[in-house]
Motif scaffolding. Structure first.
Motif, mmCIF file in Angstrom:
data_model
loop_
_atom_site.group_PDB
_atom_site.id
_atom_site.type_symbol
_atom_site.label_atom_id
_atom_site.label_comp_id
_atom_site.label_asym_id
_atom_site.label_seq_id
_atom_site.Cartn_x
_atom_site.Cartn_y
_atom_site.Cartn_z
ATOM 1 N N THR A 428 2.148 -21.883 11.323
ATOM 2 C CA THR A 428 0.854 -21.604 10.618
ATOM 3 C C THR A 428 -0.169 -21.767 11.632
ATOM 4 O O THR A 428 -0.496 -22.894 12.141
ATOM 5 N N PRO A 429 -1.100 -20.614 11.819
ATOM 6 C CA PRO A 429 -2.297 -20.829 12.772
ATOM 7 C C PRO A 429 -3.252 -21.839 12.328
ATOM 8 O O PRO A 429 -3.434 -21.641 11.039
ATOM 9 N N PRO A 430 -4.058 -22.192 13.233
ATOM 10 C CA PRO A 430 -5.154 -22.916 12.988
ATOM 11 C C PRO A 430 -6.243 -22.083 11.955
ATOM 12 O O PRO A 430 -6.533 -21.042 12.462
ATOM 13 N N GLY A 431 -6.847 -22.735 11.416
ATOM 14 C CA GLY A 431 -7.775 -21.988 10.340
ATOM 15 C C GLY A 431 -7.232 -20.741 9.434
ATOM 16 O O GLY A 431 -8.123 -20.255 8.792
ATOM 17 N N ASP A 432 -6.065 -20.622 9.348
ATOM 18 C CA ASP A 432 -5.466 -19.903 8.400
ATOM 19 C C ASP A 432 -5.804 -20.214 7.028
ATOM 20 O O ASP A 432 -5.685 -21.356 6.413
ATOM 21 N N PRO A 433 -6.133 -19.034 6.231
ATOM 22 C CA PRO A 433 -6.739 -19.480 5.019
ATOM 23 C C PRO A 433 -5.710 -19.987 3.965
ATOM 24 O O PRO A 433 -6.103 -20.411 2.820
ATOM 25 N N ILE A 434 -4.423 -19.797 4.417
ATOM 26 C CA ILE A 434 -3.423 -20.493 3.789
ATOM 27 C C ILE A 434 -3.294 -21.941 3.654
ATOM 28 O O ILE A 434 -2.815 -22.631 2.537
ATOM 29 N N GLN A 435 -3.988 -22.629 4.646
ATOM 30 C CA GLN A 435 -3.872 -23.884 4.703
ATOM 31 C C GLN A 435 -4.252 -24.743 3.372
ATOM 32 O O GLN A 435 -3.498 -26.038 3.141
ATOM 33 N N VAL A 470 -8.903 -16.396 9.823
ATOM 34 C CA VAL A 470 -8.358 -15.530 8.622
ATOM 35 C C VAL A 470 -7.565 -14.263 9.073
ATOM 36 O O VAL A 470 -6.508 -14.027 8.468
ATOM 37 N N HIS A 471 -8.010 -13.768 10.221
ATOM 38 C CA HIS A 471 -7.239 -12.540 10.867
ATOM 39 C C HIS A 471 -5.849 -13.153 10.951
ATOM 40 O O HIS A 471 -4.658 -12.456 11.115
ATOM 41 N N TYR A 476 -0.329 -11.867 13.314
ATOM 42 C CA TYR A 476 0.900 -11.842 14.256
ATOM 43 C C TYR A 476 2.091 -11.279 14.087
ATOM 44 O O TYR A 476 2.929 -10.794 14.796
ATOM 45 N N PHE A 477 2.205 -10.980 12.634
ATOM 46 C CA PHE A 477 3.481 -10.012 12.213
ATOM 47 C C PHE A 477 3.075 -8.712 12.791
ATOM 48 O O PHE A 477 4.003 -7.980 12.959
ATOM 49 N N ASP A 478 2.131 -8.184 13.126
ATOM 50 C CA ASP A 478 1.699 -6.776 13.544
ATOM 51 C C ASP A 478 1.853 -6.656 14.940
ATOM 52 O O ASP A 478 1.710 -5.489 15.640
ATOM 53 N N ARG A 503 -4.637 -27.179 19.243
ATOM 54 C CA ARG A 503 -5.932 -27.003 19.992
ATOM 55 C C ARG A 503 -7.088 -26.985 19.225
ATOM 56 O O ARG A 503 -8.242 -27.131 19.953
ATOM 57 N N GLU A 504 -7.092 -27.082 17.969
ATOM 58 C CA GLU A 504 -8.226 -27.255 17.177
ATOM 59 C C GLU A 504 -7.514 -27.734 15.851
ATOM 60 O O GLU A 504 -6.500 -27.354 15.388
ATOM 61 N N PRO A 505 -8.281 -28.305 14.907
ATOM 62 C CA PRO A 505 -7.841 -28.703 13.583
ATOM 63 C C PRO A 505 -7.299 -27.416 12.846
ATOM 64 O O PRO A 505 -7.632 -26.452 12.755
ATOM 65 N N ASP A 506 -6.479 -27.867 11.954
ATOM 66 C CA ASP A 506 -5.978 -26.748 10.887
ATOM 67 C C ASP A 506 -7.013 -26.385 9.992
ATOM 68 O O ASP A 506 -6.960 -25.094 9.973
#
Length: 511
Positions: A428-435, A470-471, A476-478, A503-506
Motif C-alpha cells: 500500500t503506497p503512502p498517501g493511497d486514498p484506501i488508507q 491518489v495516483h 503501479y498495476f499499469d 519514507r513518509e507517513p501513510d
C-alpha cells in the motif's frame, strides 16, 4: 507425407470458404427456427391438442436445431483455426524452399553448391513439411469427426458413451449439474474427447461455468457461448454496440505472454453475458516449466466492457512471472465508490472464488504438480480475497494490494480459515486514498498490520517517480517496471521480496 508441390498449390486462405459456409448455415438454421416459433406464437386464436402438439414438436426441433448450429459453429471455428495453422506452415515451407533454391530474404541470389542440392529438399524443409503434415492430419481428423456428427444429427440426437452406457448429451449436462466438482472431473475424464465435445454442444453456457469441468473443456464451451452472445447482439440490432465490439475482441487473439512473438486465442474459464459481464480469463498456459499460477481480482468499477487496463495488468503478470494468470471478474463489482462501502459485493463474490480455488488446484495437480498458487486482490478485490479466506480459500500465497480490508465477515484477518497455510503479503503506497478505509475496519481491518502479513515496498515507478498519493492507488498495476509490480511478480515466482521502507507517513499527520 506432404510434398513441396502440394503445399505450393494451396490457396492463400485454406478452408476459409468452408468455415464461412458452415457459420452462415448455422445462422440460417437459427433464423428459420426462430421464425417458425414466432409464427406459431402469432396464431393467437389457435388452441387445442393440435396446437399443443405442434408447439411441443417445434420446441423439440428448436432444441435439435440449436445443437446442429453449435456443431456447425464448432466446424467453422475448427476450420478457421486449421486454415490459419496450415497457411503459417505453408509459408514457412515456401520460405525455406526459397532460401534453399538461392533466393534470400532480401531478394538477392544465394550461391548453391550443386544441382543436386537445389533439387532435393534440405533437412529444414523436410522437417517443416513433417510438422505441417502432422497439423494437416490432426485437423483433418477433427473436421472429419465433426462432419460425422452432422451426418448423424440429420436423423436425430446423437448419444455419447459413458461408463454406464450411451446417453443423450442433454442428460449428461443435467447430470453434471447435480454432481460435485470432483465427480464431474472424474466422469468427463472417462469419456472420449469427441463425446465431451458433444456434451459441450448440448449446452455450452452450463458446461463452461461448472467447477470441476477441466479448464480446456470450459475454454471451448465459453468460446461457443461468446459466439452465441455476439449473434444475439447482432440479431437485436446492436451489432455495432460496445458489447458486440467487446465480444468480437474476446473471440480474437492476443500476443502470447510467454512468447510475445506469436499470437494466441483468448481463453475464458467462465463467461456470462450479463449487464456488467462476468468472466475469468486465462493468460498464458501450463508447461513443464510452470512453477506457479496466479489469480488477480480487481476492484471497484470493474466491468467486462471497460476492463482493458486489468487485462493488460494480468498479461504483464503472466509475461513477467512465466506463470498462467487468471483475471477473476466472475461476479458483480461495486459500480462506484459509494457502492464500495457495502460489504454485500464481497460476500456475494467470495464463495465462487473459493470454488474456483479448488478447481484451480485440480488443474495444477493435472498440469503442473507442485506449482504454487497466488491470489492478488486489488482495492475492493482485496476485500473479496479476504472474505474468501474467511470462507476457506486454499492458497499458497496471497497479496493484498492497496486492499480495502482483510475480509468483511466478523473477525477480519483473525477469521481466515487457513491462517497458517499461506504466505501473505501486502503493498500500500503512502498517501493511497484506501488508507482511511483500511483504518476504519469497515472491510475487516488494515492488511498492512495484520498478523503474519509481510508489507512489501511500493517504491518507485520505472521512471524513478515515487509511488504515492491518489495516483499511487492503482498506477503501479499499469507499470510492470515499478517496484510494487516487481514485488508482486516475485511473490508469484516464489522469490524474495523487498520489504517496506517508510519514507513518509501513510496518511498526512493532522495539523
Amino acid at each position: 507425407m506432404l510434398t513441396v508441390d502440394e503445399v505450393a498449390g494451396w490457396p492463400e486462405e485454406p478452408l476459409a470458404l468452408a468455415a464461412r459456409q458452415a457459420r452462415d448455415t448455422g445462422r440460417t438454421l437459427r433464423t428459420e427456427v426462430t421464425g417458425a416459433r414466432a409464427e406459431l406464437t402469432r396464431l393467437k386464436r389457435w388452441h387445442g391438442r393440435a396446437h399443443d402438439a405442434a408447439a411441443h414438436r417445434l420446441a423439440q426441433e428448436a432444441d435439435h436445431a440449436e445443437e446442429i448450429a453449435r456443431v456447425l459453429a464448432a466446424f467453422a471455428d475448427t476450420a478457421a483455426a486449421a486454415g490459419t495453422e496450415l497457411a503459417a506452415g505453408r509459408d514457412t515451407v515456401m520460405r525455406l524452399v526459397g532460401e534453399q533454391s538461392g533466393i534470400r530474404a532480401d531478394g538477392k541470389d544465394r550461391a548453391i553448391d550443386t544441382a543436386e542440392d537445389s533439387a532435393q529438399p534440405d533437412a529444414k524443409v523436410r522437417a517443416a513439411l513433417a510438422d505441417l503434415d502432422g497439423i494437416d492430419r490432426r485437423r483433418a481428423s477433427e473436421l472429419s469427426r465433426l462432419s460425422a456428427d452432422l451426418d448423424a444429427m440429420v436423423h436425430g440426437h446423437v448419444t455419447v458413451a459413458t461408463p454406464e452406457g450411451r446417453r443423450d448429451p442433454d442428460g449428461i449436462v443435467n447430470r453434471l449439474v447435480a454432481l460435485t466438482p470432483e465427480q464431474r472431473r472424474d466422469l468427463l475424464r472417462r469419456m472420449s474427447s469427441g463425446d465431451v465435445d458433444r456434451v459441450v454442444a448440448a449446452n455450452p453456457q452450463v458446461v463452461g461455468n461448472l467447477d470441476g469441468v477441466p479448464f480446456g473443456v470450459r475454454i471451448v464451451a465459453n468460446r461457443r457461448s461468446i459466439e452465441e452472445a455476439l449473434e444475439a447482439e447482432i440479431s437485436r440490432g446492436a451489432g455495432d454496440g460496445p458489447r458486440a465490439h467487446q465480444l468480437r475482441a474476446m473471440l480474437g487473439t492476443i500476443p502470447d505472454p510467454h512468447h510475445p512473438g506469436r499470437r494466441v486465442r483468448r481463453q475464458f474459464i467462465t463467461f456470462a453475458n450479463t449487464k456488467a459481464g462476468r468472466s475469468i480469463e486465462m493468460f498464458g498456459a501450463w508447461s513443464s516449466q510452470t512453477r506457479g499460477a496466479a489469480v488477480y481480482v480487481p476492484g471497484t468499477g470493474t466491468k467486462m466492457d471497460s476492463a482493458g487496463a486489468n487485462r493488460t495488468a494480468a498479461w504483464n503478470f503472466a509475461n513477467r512471472s512465466g506463470a498462467p494468470v487468471f483475471l477473476y471478474m466472475d461476479g458483480q463489482f461495486p459500480p462506484n465508490l459509494a457502492a464500495a462501502a457495502s460489504p454485500g459485493f464481497a460476500t456475494s463474490m467470495a464463495p465462487n472464488l473459493v470454488g474456483f480455488s479448488r478447481a484451480l488446484d485440480a488443474e495444477v495437480a493435472d498440469h503442473a504438480p507442485g506449482a504454487a498458487t497466488t491470489y492478488i486482490g486489488h482495492s475492493y478485490g482485496g476485500a473479496v480475497v479476504g472474505t474468501a479466506e474467511q470462507l476457506g480459500l486454499r492458497a499458497d500465497r496471497v497479496v493484498y494490494a492497496s486492499a480495502s480490508g482483510t475480509g468483511v465477515l466478523p473477525g477480519g484477518a483473525d477469521a481466515w480459515v487457513n491462517h497458517d497455510a499461506a504466505q501473505r503479503y501486502s503493498v500500500t503506497p503512502p498517501g493511497d486514498p484506501i488508507q482511511p478505509v483500511q483504518s476504519s475496519g469497515a472491510h475487516g481491518g488494515d492488511p498492512d498490520n495484520a498478523p503474519g502479513v509481510t508489507r512489501m515496498d511500493s517504491g518507485d515507478y520505472s521512471n524513478g517517480e515515487r509511488v504515492r498519493g491518489v495516483h499511487g492507488h492503482g498506477a503501479y498495476f499499469d507499470d510492470p517496471g515499478s517496484d510494487a509490480f516487481k514485488n508482486m511478480v516475485a511473490v508469484i515466482r516464489g522469490e524474495p521480496v523487498t520489504p517496506y521502507v517508510e519514507r513518509e507517513p501513510d496518511m498526512p499527520r493532522p495539523g
